[in-house]
Motif scaffolding. Structure first.
Motif, short mmCIF file in Angstrom:
data_model
loop_
_atom_site.label_atom_id
_atom_site.label_comp_id
_atom_site.label_asym_id
_atom_site.label_seq_id
_atom_site.Cartn_x
_atom_site.Cartn_y
_atom_site.Cartn_z
N ALA A 231 0.83 -1.21 0.00
CA ALA A 231 0.00 0.00 0.00
C ALA A 231 0.86 1.26 0.00
N GLN A 232 1.92 1.27 0.79
CA GLN A 232 2.79 2.44 0.86
C GLN A 232 3.49 2.67 -0.48
N GLU A 233 3.95 1.59 -1.11
CA GLU A 233 4.61 1.71 -2.40
C GLU A 233 3.63 2.21 -3.46
N GLY A 234 2.39 1.71 -3.42
CA GLY A 234 1.40 2.13 -4.41
C GLY A 234 1.12 3.62 -4.36
N ASP A 251 -2.78 -2.22 -11.81
CA ASP A 251 -3.40 -3.49 -11.50
C ASP A 251 -4.21 -3.36 -10.22
N VAL A 252 -5.13 -4.29 -10.01
CA VAL A 252 -5.96 -4.28 -8.82
C VAL A 252 -5.12 -4.44 -7.55
N GLN A 253 -3.93 -5.03 -7.67
CA GLN A 253 -3.06 -5.23 -6.50
C GLN A 253 -2.09 -4.07 -6.28
N SER A 254 -2.20 -3.00 -7.03
CA SER A 254 -1.17 -1.97 -7.01
C SER A 254 -1.31 -0.96 -5.89
N HIS A 255 -2.51 -0.80 -5.33
CA HIS A 255 -2.78 0.18 -4.27
C HIS A 255 -2.59 1.63 -4.73
N THR A 256 -2.63 1.87 -6.02
CA THR A 256 -2.38 3.22 -6.54
C THR A 256 -3.64 4.06 -6.63
N LEU A 403 -10.52 0.97 -6.81
CA LEU A 403 -10.29 0.83 -5.37
C LEU A 403 -9.56 2.06 -4.82
N PRO A 404 -9.77 2.37 -3.55
CA PRO A 404 -9.13 3.55 -2.96
C PRO A 404 -7.61 3.43 -2.94
N CYS A 405 -6.95 4.55 -3.12
CA CYS A 405 -5.50 4.59 -3.09
C CYS A 405 -5.01 4.20 -1.69
#
Length: 557
Positions: A231-234, A251-256, A403-405
């Motif tokens: 999450a922090q990296e995204g 991507d959905v796993q990116s947390h961006t 999805l939320p950042c």
């Protein structure tokens, strides 16, 4: 001499060495041959214990704990096929980087290949999938304790990603009261037992350096791709790409926060692809991309400067691009490669993204599997986390939701199998103690039904939404022969998860609409720390058909 006592002293060195190397969670399966390891673990202070009767689920529980905690997790299993049942978790850890320490008890050498009960060849059983293997000898006082401690330290000190398999043969007897056997051998390690540091401390060598031509490249037209990250990296990548003015495909796993959402739809548009062809460089952070259209664009190979930054070893680039493979953490690389403020060069993409967003809003009904994926952001618990299953579930969320950042998202997207998803969810929940929304397909839930037992001990509310489309409807997205698709691909089971929840004593809800589901989830988040099975029955092929329809429409606009 008491052999059972020395077995335990030998095992105690192993467990203490693992504790000194950062292991805090220990997952234990029942077994007799593993008794020295199990009893030694219980006598080692500082461990949190997790048990499960199913080794396959236990391995994935450990995977989830390691995934969410970021620390190495140990697994103790007995000899024989119990060892083989850990294999899927070892494979996944090798692909996604979680540190697992698999302690497999074994028969001594004289009982192998001679017809002895529960004796199989265990050294090398996991093939090339562990990051490292350590085949220990039979416990003996002729080998000093400092060798055993340093052997563990040596492997743990260089373990950066994946599993370490430690095979531990023990001869009988395995049970008995402790006596003074081996006490002097054990005490030779002195105050190491009371300390916190390994017997031998290993320091990682090397480090990353700045790409010497980055100052020039950052002023050109570029594209950023965000794969699996923390999450922090995204959040940092999202800010970095925005500063550069480069389009960010996430991507959905990116947390961006997916600033250009629905990429799996608008990447089907030829006009959008023409815009992207202007890019001189692509910088990709993280691997394991979900979107089929993004993977197709990646495989097109038009860019001659493709930089892939990921801490895992290996190529990680199915497109085999000409460029640079940089093994580094995302944050370390960003620290050395600051963004230069620029005006965005690909504003024309916004029109295609908007077309996709309008189609999602207008075409997808407020019901069914596609409707759930679109609505997912408003169903998330506050200060919680999301766990997404594989197959159709993750593809719909990737294509239809934004999805939320920085909101934590977990899944098993290394080998992308459906085995062990419930157990991995349980591990993630236990490691974080945050309310968790999980979305799995019916076959995925069935495949790991035993692991519902792990959800009986939830530290925070867990809502396991089983999307029951009656089979593997992911195959509706593929050109499988229609006349045999149901029988040999989708394999509908016509089951009701009410009975599965009752079997393990879990609350069960069967909402009839998404609005009812939203109300159920609100009750879950405000209620006690229990896991609830929520079965959402949806039309069988509706989700896949809706995705195909929207992709086809985007390709023609």
């Amino acid at each position: 001499m008491s052999l059972s006592t020395f077995n335990r002293r030998w095992a105690a060195v192993i467990l203490q060495a693992l504790h000194h190397n950062g292991v805090r969670h220990v997952c234990i399966a029942p077994g007799s041959r593993s008794t020295p390891l199990t009893l030694a673990a219980t006598q080692t202070s500082g461990f949190v214990f997790h048990t499960h009767f199913d080794e396959r689920g236990l391995g994935h529980l450990a995977l989830g704990l390691a995934k969410a905690s970021g620390t190495p997790v140990a697994v103790i299993v007995t000899s024989g096929t119990a060892v083989a049942n850990i294999y899927p978790a070892v494979i996944e850890a090798g692909l996604t980087g979680e540190k697992l320490v698999v302690l497999t008890a074994d028969r001594p050498p004289e009982l192998i290949n001679c017809g002895a009960n529960q004796a199989i060849v265990q050294p090398g059983i996991y093939g090339a999938h562990p990051a490292a293997t350590l085949n220990l000898p039979r416990p003996t006082e002729s080998i000093p304790a400092r060798w055993l401690a340093s052997a563990i330290d040596s492997e743990m000190g260089v373990l950066r990603h994946g599993a370490l398999h430690i095979n531990c043969p023990f001869a009988e007897p395995l049970y008995g009261e402790m006596d003074d056997t081996g006490l002097t051998w054990q005490q030779a390690l002195g105050n190491w037992w009371q300390g916190e540091k390994p017997w031998q401390v290993y320091t990682a060598s090397g480090g990353i350096t700045q790409q010497p031509d980055w100052h020039s490249w950052r002023q050109k037209k570029g594209v950023v791709i965000a794969g699996r990250m923390t999450a922090q990296e995204g959040e940092r990548v999202a800010n970095w790409a925005s500063t550069l003015g480069w389009p960010l495909i996430s991507d959905v796993q990116s947390h961006t926060g997916q600033p250009l959402p629905h990429a799996d739809l608008w990447l089907a548009n030829p006009g959008a692809l023409q815009v992207l062809e202007q890019a001189r460089i692509v910088v990709q952070f993280g691997a394991s991309l979900t979107s089929k259209r993004l993977l197709q664009w990646q495989a097109s190979g038009h860019q001659d400067n493709w930089w892939l930054v990921d801490p895992l070893p290996g190529r990680l680039d199915p497109g085999h691009h000409r460029g640079r493979r940089i093994q580094a953490t995302v944050e370390a690389w960003l620290d050395l490669h600051p963004a230069h403020k620029q005006v965005g060069w690909a504003e024309a993409l916004r029109a295609y993204v908007q077309q996709a967003a309008v189609a999602v809003e207008k075409e997808i009904p407020a019901s069914g599997e596609a409707g759930l994926a679109k609505s997912l952001p408003r169903l998330l618990p506050e200060k919680g986390q999301l766990f997404i299953g594989n197959s159709l579930s993750v593809r719909l969320v990737d294509a239809l939701a934004q999805l939320p950042c920085g909101y934590p998202v977990y899944g098993n997207r290394g080998a992308s199998g459906i085995d062990g998803l419930v157990a991995t969810l349980a591990g993630v929940s236990r490691a974080t103690c945050r309310p968790t929304l999980a979305v799995l397909g019916d076959l995925s839930a069935l495949y790991d039904l035993n692991s519902l037992a792990l959800l009986r001990a939830s530290p925070a509310p867990v809502a396991l939404v089983v999307v029951n489309n009656n089979g593997g409807q992911i195959f509706s997205l593929l050109p499988t022969p229609a006349e045999v698709r149901s029988e040999f691909y989708a394999m509908p089971q016509n089951v009701d998860f009410r009975h599965a929840a009752a079997l393990f004593g879990l609350p069960y809800i069967a909402p009839q609409s998404l609005e009812e589901l939203a109300g159920c989830l609100k009750q879950c988040w405000s209620g006690p720390a229990v896991a609830t099975v929520i079965e959402l029955k949806v039309p069988e092929a509706e989700g896949a058909a809706m995705l195909q329809k929207l992709v086809a429409r985007a390709s023609q606009q």
